[in-house]
Enzyme design. Structure first.
Site, short mmCIF file in Angstrom:
data_model
loop_
_atom_site.label_atom_id
_atom_site.label_comp_id
_atom_site.label_asym_id
_atom_site.label_seq_id
_atom_site.Cartn_x
_atom_site.Cartn_y
_atom_site.Cartn_z
N HIS A 192 -10.05 2.60 -0.82
CA HIS A 192 -10.31 2.13 0.54
C HIS A 192 -11.14 0.86 0.45
CE1 HIS A 192 -10.21 3.65 4.88
NE2 HIS A 192 -9.01 3.81 4.38
N HIS A 245 0.83 -1.21 0.00
CA HIS A 245 0.00 0.00 0.00
C HIS A 245 0.86 1.26 0.00
CE1 HIS A 245 -3.72 2.26 0.92
NE2 HIS A 245 -2.93 3.02 1.62
#
Length: 982
Positions: A295, A228
């Site tokens: 998300h 990420h």
């Protein structure tokens, strides 16, 4: 300390919206014995006050005296009813409760200090239900096991809120003597999501230091090295078998997306791929920045909270870019499974797609609206493969002074954390988001879901703007993935930093030093402040009741030193932390679909009609009304008004072209236009493009053409409203499956190659991006579900004069309609092919020589006032685009396919109507301007397709002059709107 309980119900005669909605959801589960549901808000308050103050609290703060009643204590079941089940939903210990925080503040304003406040939701379910049905209702409708607990019955007690204070205990995780299996076991047990190569690299580092790591050191490394945060896959060396030819990349990202931007070298690009958001010039004084985040995993576990913190987090990206931008617009793009999926088809451990959709929409709505930022652009895409891994793309655009586009942290600067307090929510968010989902994640990773509070972030934004205007800090960034670990670590990378973790303000007692360091609790920013500016900046924060605390300072030793009450709990070299991650060499494979299969399909489509399996249908020159109505009502094409109306797109008063347009403001706009400065007519256009079906190998797709189609669609949408093709900036968001598989990585490489080719061809640089990989779900039987390879392209462009913008709705009967761009026999991946369950054929292939020319000519035509409406042909093709123009304008359209510019093999009527060939625009031109328009587009594929009428019908004639479409506009619009008329 006395404990008070307040329950707030609707007064009799007032609509119980929440209760009625819950009843409808229960009916959808097939439970017909429930007659009604009553809803109440519950407040549990620990404070010392008397009955008189309690009455005042209920009357003045907790209940609306016009439409609500309050009870002190338990209200019980309504009198006179034989059967009622009481269900309360409480947040688990440690989960942020924004409403409770607001109540604490309000009670303090009334003169009483509350020790603790919690909130809950109470449902009175009226009717006969058994235990199994009760459990089904609580799990499927009322509560999310990830963050909530249900209490059933009037006598059951809610969970205790009290947490024991933390006592320091320094923990080491020995790794120096572990073998490969032991290293992997440690990584799994501690949720580090690091592979064996990374663990061995860390092991060698500590062998060199001749000591074992502390827990906080390994956690900090895991956050910083997560997929990420560091984008390991896109930065890898890649050796690829591309149709039998070897292709090598030393760094995939640098040699595709980054390379295009570097080669284009636009002077108006101020900061690209270097900060929290990409920054481009807006005018002589200002710049705009743009970032789109994902998300996905948190939204799969808690749709409302995950999506809310997705938009909250991306808003902080422009706030943390350079010295800070003021957010002016949001964009949101979602991908879900079938909202009408049968409950038994939903995999174990996964929330139902409809619940995910409603929760995501509500989370983004509430956060964005409460921040006072307009949501002006977006899209929603549906595919059953998103059921376990919904995709939640949230974007934000900010405006800033051109002389404040860069940070300047310095040795000796104080490290100040501003905004919300730190809690356990969001722990391991960065690492968790870098791994695959499993059926166990809903219980194991509840701590990875952040819970946002938009009011806290809004207050923080306002004071930071004041501090920025006063020049009171040298650098700023947000506590996003990795929390303080990433924020302080990145800001101090070239310097060094010392942090006193016990000084970090906490939401509650009990957090250990590692939890404090890696928590991703929301609404926090970190600023670097010169000591001489400390008093001034703290006065601003205190004046608006925004918490700010000095937690350390930046040094000059290039080391990260972490202390807790004076004890050194972690020390890392910045060089190793940020650059020690191993460089990977990965294998990729891509084999194009069998050319013989493609040829055979093309031959079937172009053979004499009597020989084709479609021959009987096509020879009959039948009408395609049913197909058009079905496509208009399909999930991906149907109106998203139910979602759009929940978002405020008027706040800040800068929106020029809204998400919905036309005579009744309910037609589908192509792109949004905002006016960032009220004293200027200069505008900013915002659009997006995405179609995963074009990249699906099972549907004859190729990620290369999928990516080009996304770029072309985003740019097409900008052009349709009048944007400048000379000032287009792009963003990429790659959401992929498991890229350790060569076949999956091969699709990613193909898409990245297309990003380079598309950016160069359109002369449009990428300025920012984000990837979210490992979007796979492992069922309890070991099988896996992977999302379709998904690339979102977002785009912005300058508009010199917003008064010259056009919209897509048909304007006036008698005006002429032209189509610019060529239609090809490209039905693979189209909505028509999905309707007909056809998986073969050709996906749209963008002609990079012609497409940019068309875009530039049409932009010039709009600027010269030659076009009064413009709409792109995309989902559903020509027939859908004409229908949308007609019902958005409240007018009819007569069209004739004999005027359609097309390839010779595009002879079938269904191909001409529903092909989704890219780079096509339908434009409306006043008859008196026909000559000037025709001269401008001379040399491009264009033809007169029809005219606008006042007939309230859409008529499209075939090549033989027979009606291929003959439908009432009202019927078309109804089909388009009814799907999501929730």
């Amino acid at each position: 300390m006395k404990q008070w309980r307040f329950e707030v119900f609707n007064k009799p005669g007032f609509n119980d919206v929440q209760g009625n909605s819950t009843l409808a959801d229960i009916k959808e589960l097939g439970i017909s014995t429930v007659a009604a549901v009553q809803f109440a808000r519950v407040y549990l308050i620990e404070a010392e006050f008397d009955d008189s103050f309690a009455q005042r609290l209920g009357k003045e703060l907790l209940a609306d005296p016009v439409c609500e009643d309050y009870y002190i204590g338990r209200s019980g079941a309504p009198a006179g009813l034989a059967k009622a089940t009481l269900i309360e939903v409480h947040l688990k210990s440690g989960v942020t409760d924004p409403v409770a925080q607001s109540v604490v503040t309000a009670i303090a304003d009334m003169g009483i200090a509350a020790a603790h406040v919690r909130t809950a939701r109470k449902y009175v379910v009226l009717g006969e239900i058994n235990q199994k049905q009760t459990e089904l209702i609580t799990k499927k409708i009322l509560a999310n096991d990830c963050i909530e607990v249900c209490v059933i019955g009037s006598s059951a007690e809610p969970p205790s809120p009290h947490i024991k204070p933390y006592e320091l205990k320094l923990i080491h995780w020995p790794i120096r003597e572990l073998d490969d299996e032991g290293l992997l076991r440690l990584s799994k047990e501690k949720d580090l999501f690091l592979n064996v190569v990374e663990m061995k690299t860390i092991q060698n580092y500590y062998r060199g230091l001749d000591r074992e790591p502390t827990d906080i050191e390994l956690e900090a490394i895991a956050q910083t090295w997560s997929e990420h945060c560091v984008h390991k896959t896109l930065k890898s060396q890649v050796d690829m078998d591309l149709d039998g030819q070897h292709v090598h990349f030393d760094n995939l990202l640098k040699e595709t997306v980054f390379k295009a931007t570097k080669e284009l070298d636009k002077p108006w690009c101020i900061s690209v791929f270097a900060d929290n958001a990409g920054v481009v010039e807006f005018d002589d004084d200002s710049a705009v920045c743009f970032k789109v985040e994902t998300h996905n995993h948190p939204s799969a576990l808690d749709p409302y909270g995950g999506a809310a913190t997705g938009i909250g987090g991306v808003i902080r990206d422009p706030m943390g870019t350079g010295l800070g931008a003021r957010p002016i617009a949001n964009t949101d793009i979602f991908c879900f499974g079938d909202p009408n999926m049968k409950p038994e088809d939903v995999p174990k451990g996964v929330l139902h797609p409809r619940r995910v959709m409603k929760g995501v929409v509500a989370g983004v709505r509430d956060y964005g609206n409460r921040m006072g930022i307009p949501t002006v652009n977006g899209a929603i895409y549906f595919d059953d493969r998103y059921t376990a891994n919904p995709l939640v793309f949230c974007g934000n655009i900010g405006i800033m002074d051109k002389n404040k586009c860069f940070k300047h942290p310095q040795t000796g600067n104080l490290i100040i954390v501003v905004g919300g307090r730190t809690g356990r929510d969001g722990i391991h968010g960065a690492t968790f988001s870098s791994g695959e989902m499993t059926h166990e994640h809903e219980t194991i990773f509840s701590h990875a879901v952040q819970i946002g509070n938009a009011i806290t972030e809004k207050k923080m934004l306002d004071v930071l703007i004041q501090a920025n205007d006063g020049g009171l800090y040298e650098a700023i960034t947000d506590c996003g993935a990795g929390g303080l670990s990433s924020a302080v670590g990145e800001m101090g990378e070239e310097l060094g930093a010392e942090v006193d973790l016990e000084k970090v303000p906490l939401k509650y007692a009990g957090l250990n030093y590692t939890e404090i360091w890696i928590s991703e609790a929301q609404e926090r920013m970190v600023v670097a402040v010169k000591p001489e500016n400390l008093n001034a900046i703290m006065e601003i924060f205190a004046g608006e009741n925004v918490e700010a605390t000095v937690i350390g300072k930046f040094t000059d030793d290039k080391k990260l030193k972490l202390k807790y009450n004076g004890t050194l709990v972690g020390e890392l070299d910045m060089e190793f932390l940020h650059n020690g991650v191993p460089k990977y060499s990965r294998k990729a494979v891509w084999h194009s679909a069998d050319s013989a299969q493609r040829t055979a399909f093309t031959e079937r489509r172009t053979k004499p009609l009597a020989e084709s399996r479609f021959g009987e249908m096509l020879n009959a020159e039948r009408c395609y009304n049913d197909e058009l109505l079905a496509i208009l009502g399909s999930y991906n094409v149907a109106s998203k008004e139910w979602v759009i109306r929940q978002y405020d797109h008027e706040v800040q008063a800068g929106s020029v072209i809204k998400p919905l347009t036309g005579v009744t403001n309910d037609g589908p706009g192509d792109a949004a236009v905002i006016r960032p400065k009220y004293d200027s007519d200069k505008g900013l256009a915002i659009a997006c493009g995405m179609n995963p079906c074009y990249g699906d190998p099972d549907r004859s797709g190729d990620p290369y053409w999928m990516a080009l189609a996304g770029i072309d669609e985003a740019i097409r949408n900008l052009i349709c409203v009048g944007a400048s093709p000379e000032r287009i900036a792009l963003l990429d968001n790659f959401c992929w499956g498991d890229c350790t598989k060569p076949e999956t990585l091969g699709t990613l490489v193909r898409a990245a190659q297309a990003c380079y080719d598309g950016a160069i061809a359109y002369d449009s640089p990428f300025i920012s991006g984000k990837d979210s990989l490992n979007n796979e779900f492992r069922r309890d039987d070991g099988s896996r579900i992977s999302i379709p390879s998904t690339l979102l392209i977002s785009a912005i462009s300058i508009i010199d004069d917003v008064n010259k913008c056009v919209t897509m709705d048909a304007k006036k009967a008698g005006n002429l309609l032209f189509i610019v761009g060529i239609t090809k026999n490209e039905l693979a991946g189209s909505h028509y092919s999905l309707l007909k369950s056809q998986g073969e054929g050709q996906v749209p292939k963008t002609d990079l020589k012609t497409a940019p020319k068309i875009a530039r000519r049409l932009a010039e035509a709009i600027a010269k006032g030659l076009i009064v409406s413009c709409h792109d042909c995309s989902e559903g093709g020509l027939a859908v685009a004409l229908a949308e123009m007609a019902f958005a304008g409240g007018l009819g359209i007569e069209a004739d396919l004999r005027g359609l510019p097309k390839d010779p093999d595009c002879s079938a009527v269904d191909s001409q109507l529903f092909s989704e060939s890219t780079s096509r625009y339908i434009v409306e031109v006043e008859p008196e301007k026909y000559g000037n328009f025709a001269k401008l587009v001379l040399g491009l594929p264009f033809g007169q397709i029809g005219r606008v009428t006042d007939s309230q019908k859409l008529v499209i004639k075939s090549q033989k002059g027979l009606p291929a479409i003959n439908a009432d506009i009202a019927d078309l619009k109804l089909a388009w709107q009814k799907t999501f008329a929730w």
